[in-house]
Design an enzyme around this catalytic site. Structure first.
Site, PDB file in Angstrom:
ATOM      1  N   ASP A  13       0.817  -1.225   0.000  1.00 51.53           N
ATOM      2  CA  ASP A  13       0.000   0.000   0.000  1.00 51.53           C
ATOM      3  C   ASP A  13       0.844   1.266   0.000  1.00 51.53           C
ATOM      4  OD1 ASP A  13      -2.314  -1.640   0.250  1.00 51.53           O
ATOM      5  OD2 ASP A  13      -1.861  -1.828   2.388  1.00 51.53           O
ATOM      6  N   LYS A  16       1.806   2.227  -5.237  1.00 50.33           N
ATOM      7  CA  LYS A  16       2.437   1.754  -6.484  1.00 50.33           C
ATOM      8  C   LYS A  16       1.605   2.096  -7.706  1.00 50.33           C
ATOM      9  CE  LYS A  16       2.735  -2.343  -4.614  1.00 50.33           C
ATOM     10  NZ  LYS A  16       2.617  -2.088  -3.182  1.00 50.33           N
ATOM     11  N   GLY A  17       0.268   2.032  -7.566  1.00 55.16           N
ATOM     12  CA  GLY A  17      -0.617   2.277  -8.712  1.00 55.16           C
ATOM     13  C   GLY A  17      -0.330   3.624  -9.345  1.00 55.16           C
ATOM     14  N   GLY A  40      -4.485  -4.043  -4.533  1.00 56.84           N
ATOM     15  CA  GLY A  40      -5.447  -3.039  -4.982  1.00 56.84           C
ATOM     16  C   GLY A  40      -4.668  -1.787  -5.309  1.00 56.84           C
ATOM     17  N   HIS A  41      -4.489  -1.497  -6.591  1.00 54.80           N
ATOM     18  CA  HIS A  41      -3.693  -0.334  -6.994  1.00 54.80           C
ATOM     19  C   HIS A  41      -4.641   0.781  -7.422  1.00 54.80           C
ATOM     20  CE1 HIS A  41      -0.040  -3.158  -7.808  1.00 54.80           C
ATOM     21  NE2 HIS A  41      -0.312  -3.008  -6.534  1.00 54.80           N
ATOM     22  N   THR A  42      -4.642   1.858  -6.624  1.00 56.66           N
ATOM     23  CA  THR A  42      -5.599   2.940  -6.858  1.00 56.66           C
ATOM     24  C   THR A  42      -4.964   4.037  -7.701  1.00 56.66           C
ATOM     25  OG1 THR A  42      -6.454   2.456  -4.672  1.00 56.66           O
ATOM     26  CG2 THR A  42      -7.174   4.534  -5.665  1.00 56.66           C
ATOM     27  N   GLN A 222       1.962  -5.871  -3.349  1.00 57.94           N
ATOM     28  CA  GLN A 222       2.275  -5.938  -1.901  1.00 57.94           C
ATOM     29  C   GLN A 222       3.601  -5.232  -1.614  1.00 57.94           C
ATOM     30  OE1 GLN A 222       1.301  -9.368  -3.276  1.00 57.94           O
ATOM     31  NE2 GLN A 222      -0.703  -8.484  -3.081  1.00 57.94           N
TER      32      GLN A 222
HETATM   33  P1  IMP Z   1      -2.898 -12.676   1.385  1.00 59.17           P
HETATM   34  O1  IMP Z   1      -1.928 -12.125   0.401  1.00 59.17           O
HETATM   35  O2  IMP Z   1      -4.324 -12.369   1.045  1.00 59.17           O
HETATM   36  O3  IMP Z   1      -2.673 -14.133   1.651  1.00 59.17           O
HETATM   37  O4  IMP Z   1      -2.638 -11.940   2.801  1.00 59.17           O
HETATM   38  C1  IMP Z   1      -1.422 -12.124   3.536  1.00 59.17           C
HETATM   39  C2  IMP Z   1      -0.987 -10.824   4.208  1.00 59.17           C
HETATM   40  O5  IMP Z   1      -0.613  -9.883   3.199  1.00 59.17           O
HETATM   41  C3  IMP Z   1      -2.087 -10.130   5.017  1.00 59.17           C
HETATM   42  O6  IMP Z   1      -1.475  -9.465   6.110  1.00 59.17           O
HETATM   43  C4  IMP Z   1      -2.650  -9.092   4.053  1.00 59.17           C
HETATM   44  O7  IMP Z   1      -3.241  -8.011   4.717  1.00 59.17           O
HETATM   45  C5  IMP Z   1      -1.375  -8.691   3.328  1.00 59.17           C
HETATM   46  N1  IMP Z   1      -1.635  -8.184   1.983  1.00 59.17           N
HETATM   47  C6  IMP Z   1      -1.967  -8.887   0.885  1.00 59.17           C
HETATM   48  N2  IMP Z   1      -2.103  -8.083  -0.178  1.00 59.17           N
HETATM   49  C7  IMP Z   1      -1.837  -6.844   0.254  1.00 59.17           C
HETATM   50  C8  IMP Z   1      -1.763  -5.579  -0.392  1.00 59.17           C
HETATM   51  O8  IMP Z   1      -1.967  -5.427  -1.607  1.00 59.17           O
HETATM   52  N3  IMP Z   1      -1.443  -4.533   0.417  1.00 59.17           N
HETATM   53  C9  IMP Z   1      -1.152  -4.653   1.729  1.00 59.17           C
HETATM   54  N4  IMP Z   1      -1.201  -5.815   2.372  1.00 59.17           N
HETATM   55  C10 IMP Z   1      -1.530  -6.901   1.635  1.00 59.17           C
END
Ligand code: IMP
Length: 422
Positions: A13, A16-17, A40-42, A222
């Protein structure tokens, strides 16, 4: 010719978007290399706001080709929804999107397993998008690949075999209903008609593009501290967001990478569980969350917020090989009288010489702070570095020095034009 990797440098978060959108005007191709619809890239352009989960943000530039690499796990329904959304805004996707034959498919039972895992004692706080269970199947060599959509007998056999095993788990271990194999077959045996046109041999496409001198931006999802190998395991995602993942997740060899760019938020946030040494509790944390609109773009969950952590960033710079960075959301700090920057950790009064990814140690780490005065001025319309208040310039200079990087972009708001290039 430039082949750059862009990595989220903290816990995701970082914005990056927007940065990919800005940078992609200089690239011919943008490649996403890991993760799935958990991202989620805003991006905000004029009065339009987009949240992209799978398709690289480069899709918003007409002349950019977007690629989803083999390292990504694809939920076909989420992908089709995203294509439909983009086309509803007259953004052409056909002919501009390529999907690797070797990317894996998220199946409905992956999402069920994700939610079962999250209801137990070893909760991670996942996004519930089936990411972990899909990567488990990939590494157990039971996964279903995008290329399987083109071979219906094989696809059917794989789905039946997988579900036989998964249904044993659901009914015997988890006391759940069995999943209806026919419903899944009906849905997935149709996807080739909608997705088939995008399937490509991505490594040779990218090889030829590099030979032709095209510029490529590899976009991670991520963040580095969520990396399954280098992050705060087990509170991580199940892939490699760090820059090394860009090669394995796309098929571009390390010898072709020319630079690594880090995206760094001017403070720190984290979603989900796991240690976070500089986290702000109570009113201070709430104020930062509200001012920065820190709510997950995929799940809407409130993000945990805290001070900038230069000790963590030094580790991130080291494992990613970051050379220059884009600092995002500097404008969010404008309300503060004083700003703290973490420059190291102590455990039992002893200063640590390295960043501990081990969660037992990290939970005990006490941040050592330096304090700087805030600037208390609206900077959201500033276009040049020299027009930033001196205290904001000093803050940037201090975090760059303490984290060991050079800043090339500063973002002072969500819109394209709210960007300072150095
Ligand atoms: P998963 O990727 O859904 O398996 O989640 C594993 C961990 O990564 C959790 O703590 C999520 O909140 C975090 N996470 C997954 N995708 C994102 C992202 O795009 N941004 C921030 N945290 C993420």
């Amino acid at each position: 010719m430039e082949v750059s990797v862009l990595v989220g440098s903290q816990w995701g978060d970082e914005g990056k978007g927007k940065v990919v959108d800005i940078l992609s005007s200089r690239f011919n191709i943008v490649v996403r290399y890991q993760g799935g619809a958990n991202a989620g890239h805003t991006i905000e352009i004029e009065d339009k706001k987009f949240v992209l989960h799978l398709i690289p943000s480069g899709i918003l530039r007409d002349d950019v080709i977007c690629v989803i690499g083999n390292g990504v796990v694809i939920d076909p329904k989420a992908l089709l929804d995203e294509i439909e959304l983009l086309e509803s805004y007259n953004i052409k996707v056909k002919g501009r999107l390529l999907i690797s034959r070797n990317a894996h498919l998220i199946m409905p039972y992956h999402k069920t397993l994700d939610s079962i895992n999250e209801s137990g004692n070893s909760k991670i706080g996942t996004t519930g998008r089936g990411i972990g269970p899909c990567y488990i199947d990939k590494y157990a060599r039971k996964g279903i690949k995008i290329s399987d959509l083109e071979n219906k007998p094989l696809l059917e056999e794989k789905i039946r075999t997988n579900l036989e095993e998964k249904n044993q788990l659901f009914t015997r271990i988890y006391n759940q209903d069995a999943i209806d194999v026919e419903a899944i077959l009906k849905e997935y045996l149709e996807y080739d008609k909608l997705i088939g046109q995008y399937i490509a041999d991505v490594p040779s496409y990218l090889y030829n593009a590099i030979e032709e001198g095209k510029s490529i931006l590899l976009e991670g999802a991520q963040g580095a501290l969520l990396d399954v190998d280098h992050g705060t395991y087990p509170y991580v995602t199940s892939s490699n967001p760090t820059s090394g993942g860009a090669c394995t997740g796309s098929g571009i060899p390390p010898t072709k990478i020319t630079s690594v760019i880090g995206i760094v938020k001017a403070y720190t946030t984290r979603v989900g569980l796991g240690p976070f040494p500089t986290e702000l509790d109570g009113d201070e944390g709430e104020m930062l969350r509200k001012t920065g609109a820190e709510y997950g773009a995929t799940t809407g969950r409130p993000r945990r917020c805290g001070w900038y952590d230069a000790f963590l960033m030094n580790y991130s710079r080291m494992i990613n090989g970051i050379q220059r960075v884009a600092i995002t959301k500097l404008d969010v700090l404008s309300y503060m009288d004083e700003i703290k920057i973490c420059v190291g950790y102590e455990i039992d009064g002893q200063r640590l010489s390295y960043f501990p990814t081990d969660v037992e140690l990290l939970s005990k780490a006490k941040p050592v702070y330096e304090v700087m005065p805030g600037w208390k001025t609206d900077i959201s319309k500033v276009k040049y570095f020299s027009d930033l208040p001196v205290n904001a310039q000093n803050y940037l200079g201090f975090i760059a020095e303490k984290s060991g990087f050079e800043i090339s972009i500063v973002s002072v708001g969500p819109k394209r034009e709210q960007t300072i290039e150095l």
